[in-house]
Write an enzyme that holds these catalytic residues in place. Structure first.
Site, PDB file in Angstrom:
ATOM      1  N   PRO A  45       1.076  -1.255  -0.521  1.00 15.40           N
ATOM      2  CA  PRO A  45      -0.186  -0.290  -0.344  1.00 15.40           C
ATOM      3  C   PRO A  45       1.011   1.706  -0.108  1.00 15.40           C
ATOM      4  CG  PRO A  45       0.067  -1.213   1.592  1.00 15.40           C
ATOM      5  CD  PRO A  45       0.721  -1.700   1.217  1.00 15.40           C
ATOM      6  N   PRO A 177      58.860  -0.003  -3.507  1.00 13.38           N
ATOM      7  CA  PRO A 177      60.043  -0.239  -2.519  1.00 13.38           C
ATOM      8  C   PRO A 177      61.114  -1.728  -2.467  1.00 13.38           C
ATOM      9  CG  PRO A 177      59.086   0.160  -1.375  1.00 13.38           C
ATOM     10  CD  PRO A 177      57.760   0.736  -2.002  1.00 13.38           C
ATOM     11  N   ASP A 200      61.013  -6.173 -13.079  1.00 11.86           N
ATOM     12  CA  ASP A 200      61.945  -5.382 -13.249  1.00 11.86           C
ATOM     13  C   ASP A 200      63.095  -6.682 -11.389  1.00 11.86           C
ATOM     14  OD1 ASP A 200      62.199  -4.346 -15.536  1.00 11.86           O
ATOM     15  OD2 ASP A 200      61.429  -2.369 -14.194  1.00 11.86           O
ATOM     16  N   LYS A 222      69.263  -9.070 -14.421  1.00 13.80           N
ATOM     17  CA  LYS A 222      70.570  -9.961 -14.717  1.00 13.80           C
ATOM     18  C   LYS A 222      70.355 -10.596 -13.989  1.00 13.80           C
ATOM     19  CE  LYS A 222      73.716  -7.640 -16.925  1.00 13.80           C
ATOM     20  NZ  LYS A 222      74.937  -6.409 -16.865  1.00 13.80           N
ATOM     21  N   GLY A 253      59.515  -1.394 -10.028  1.00 17.22           N
ATOM     22  CA  GLY A 253      60.002  -1.450  -8.711  1.00 17.22           C
ATOM     23  C   GLY A 253      59.386  -0.173  -8.166  1.00 17.22           C
ATOM     24  N   GLY A 254      58.857   0.338  -6.960  1.00 17.82           N
ATOM     25  CA  GLY A 254      58.710   2.178  -6.410  1.00 17.82           C
ATOM     26  C   GLY A 254      57.758   2.279  -7.767  1.00 17.82           C
ATOM     27  N   ASP A 255      57.891   3.464  -8.388  1.00 12.48           N
ATOM     28  CA  ASP A 255      56.690   4.388  -9.033  1.00 12.48           C
ATOM     29  C   ASP A 255      57.213   3.748 -10.656  1.00 12.48           C
ATOM     30  OD1 ASP A 255      53.652   5.982  -8.530  1.00 12.48           O
ATOM     31  OD2 ASP A 255      55.302   6.482 -10.959  1.00 12.48           O
ATOM     32  N   THR A 283      57.341   4.942  -4.301  1.00 13.09           N
ATOM     33  CA  THR A 283      58.455   5.440  -4.563  1.00 13.09           C
ATOM     34  C   THR A 283      59.427   5.225  -4.077  1.00 13.09           C
ATOM     35  OG1 THR A 283      59.678   6.598  -5.944  1.00 13.09           O
ATOM     36  CG2 THR A 283      58.337   7.759  -4.949  1.00 13.09           C
ATOM     37  N   GLY A 363      66.737  -0.906   0.930  1.00 10.46           N
ATOM     38  CA  GLY A 363      65.014  -0.047   2.001  1.00 10.46           C
ATOM     39  C   GLY A 363      64.577  -1.343   1.716  1.00 10.46           C
TER      40      GLY A 363
END
Ligand code: SAH
Length: 418
Positions: A45, A177, A200, A222, A253-255, A283, A363
């Site tokens: 309703p 990192p 990488d 490598k 790696g990083g940005d 980064t 790091g």
């Protein structure tokens, strides 16, 4: 609710679904039936706001009256959520007689069917959870599953070959990192569904352990017995795999866009008509100093930092020294090889020989190490200590904050514990 239960997934496309009731529970049921393709009729309703807007959008049809005998006829599926026991009883009995499945909102134990808590992924995974009569528990488990689907912690990769419709996507993923926990949720999720991962040397390689065995891993760094891939070869391989219809994660790696040649890879994809997506990463330029207790800016010390590559000679470093105030923190990436020349160039460019310098190697890994000196002596200290790449070099007064802040990486925290 210990009655037997039989999970199924229904295709409601074009089938009549009856919802009796006009409140928020009815609204939720109606909108999920609409989402599943059902032809939804609501008998009530009055309507709550959410249902009223479904009616306004013509997503459901509304019979503006009380439930009446015969409403159930022709329905494949019925939801009764009136808040009135007598009416819910009547709807459930009518549904039984009409051989339609009826979910009762008022009394799960009197129900013939139940709606589970549902988690879905964007690419078709559906997990339905019954809490064994405890809807709160079902929702909690559903939320945990949904989080696992989103983050890629659950094995969400499709195992059946899809029919290939055009090129796959190349995702340029910043891995952070180096620590596996410092990739973004989106990066992690894409890794969990990728067909090919092109990685990488400095990417968080710990993430590779979680890939399923049929994912192709192409290592650009490598490794013993393998040559390093050139940038052209990397561009070629990501484009080629994507053109085969495969989804590629280019794990960096990083940005990806900070001294990472991600822009070149994106351009190569554009040129080949391959869709490309960038997933930012943490980064090393900022996070590796942080791991050692060095903020690149700090109120009262400096409000700016400049990031410079020391890869191709000292000119960019001299330029940065001239372009920025003496208080601006300089962060050098790829700075180990030319450290002596760089420090001398900075002094020749007017930076005080007593400016503090820190070098943070590896790091966020267990081998993280920080060497601190000044522009005058850092090259000798680094040589004496055998400092190696990868390392971030920080030049500026912020380095002194380290004495009070101390290291922040998980490994060095562990090392400090008694
Ligand atoms: N795109 C990356 C930088 C690539 S250049 C980023 O945004 O971090 C590579 C350089 O990054 C290295 O030579 C080193 O200077 C720095 N680097 C990357 N990871 C590092 C780490 N875990 N510890 C110290 N330096 C690192």
């Amino acid at each position: 609710m210990s009655t037997p239960s039989y999970p199924v997934v229904l295709d409601l496309t074009g089938r009549r679904v009856l919802v009796v009731g006009g409140g928020p529970v009815a609204a939720r049921r109606a909108s999920s039936a609409v989402a599943a393709g059902g032809r939804v009729e609501v008998v009530a309703p009055w309507l709550c706001e959410e249902l009223a807007s479904l009616v306004a959008d013509r997503a459901v049809e509304w019979r503006a009256r009380d439930y009446a005998d015969g409403d159930v006829d022709g329905a494949w599926f019925v939801h009764s959520a009136t808040g009135d026991r007598t009416t819910d009883d009547a709807v459930a009995h009518a549904a039984d007689r009409a051989r339609a499945w009826c979910v009762r909102a008022d009394d799960a134990s009197a129900s013939a069917a139940w709606t589970p808590a549902v988690a879905r992924s964007a690419d078709g995974v559906l997990v339905a959870v019954s809490g064994g009569g405890d809807p709160g528990r079902a929702r909690a488990i559903r939320d945990a599953v949904a989080a696992g689907l989103d983050s890629g912690e659950l094995p969400v990769r499709a195992t059946r070959r899809r029919t290939i419709k055009g090129p796959g996507t190349v995702h340029l993923v910043g891995g952070g990192p180096g620590h596996a926990s410092l990739v973004t949720v989106r990066g992690r999720r894409l890794l969990a569904t990728a067909d090919v991962v092109v990685v990488d040397r400095l990417a968080p390689r710990g993430l590779l352990d979680r890939l399923s065995p049929d994912v192709e891993v192409i290592d650009c760094g490598k490794t013993p017995g393998h040559h390093q891939l050139t940038q052209d070869q990397i561009n070629a391989v990501i484009v080629e795999r994507a053109l085969q219809g495969l989804d590629v994660v280019r794990l960096k790696g990083g940005d990806p866009f900070v001294l990472g040649r991600g822009g070149e890879e994106a351009l190569a994809c554009h040129a080949a008509g391959v869709p490309v997506e960038v997933v930012p990463g943490v980064t090393s330029a900022v996070s590796v100093p942080a791991a050692a207790g060095i903020p690149v800016t700090h109120r009262g010390v400096t409000s700016s930092f400049a990031l410079v590559s020391a890869h191709d000679g000292v000119e960019p470093i001299e330029r940065a020294a001239h372009e920025h105030a003496a208080t601006t923190t300089l962060v050098l990436l790829m700075g180990v090889r030319l450290l002596r020349d760089s420090a001398a160039a900075l002094v020749a460019s007017g930076r005080s020989a007593s400016t503090p310098v820190a070098i943070i190697e590896r790091g966020w890994t267990e081998e993280q190490r920080t060497t601190v000196g000044t522009l005058a002596d850092i090259a000798d200290l680094a040589e004496a200590g055998g400092v190696q790449s990868p390392a971030v070099v920080v030049v500026g007064d912020v380095v002194a904050l380290r004495a009070d802040l101390g290291p922040f990486s998980p490994e060095s925290r562990q090392a400090r514990r008694p």
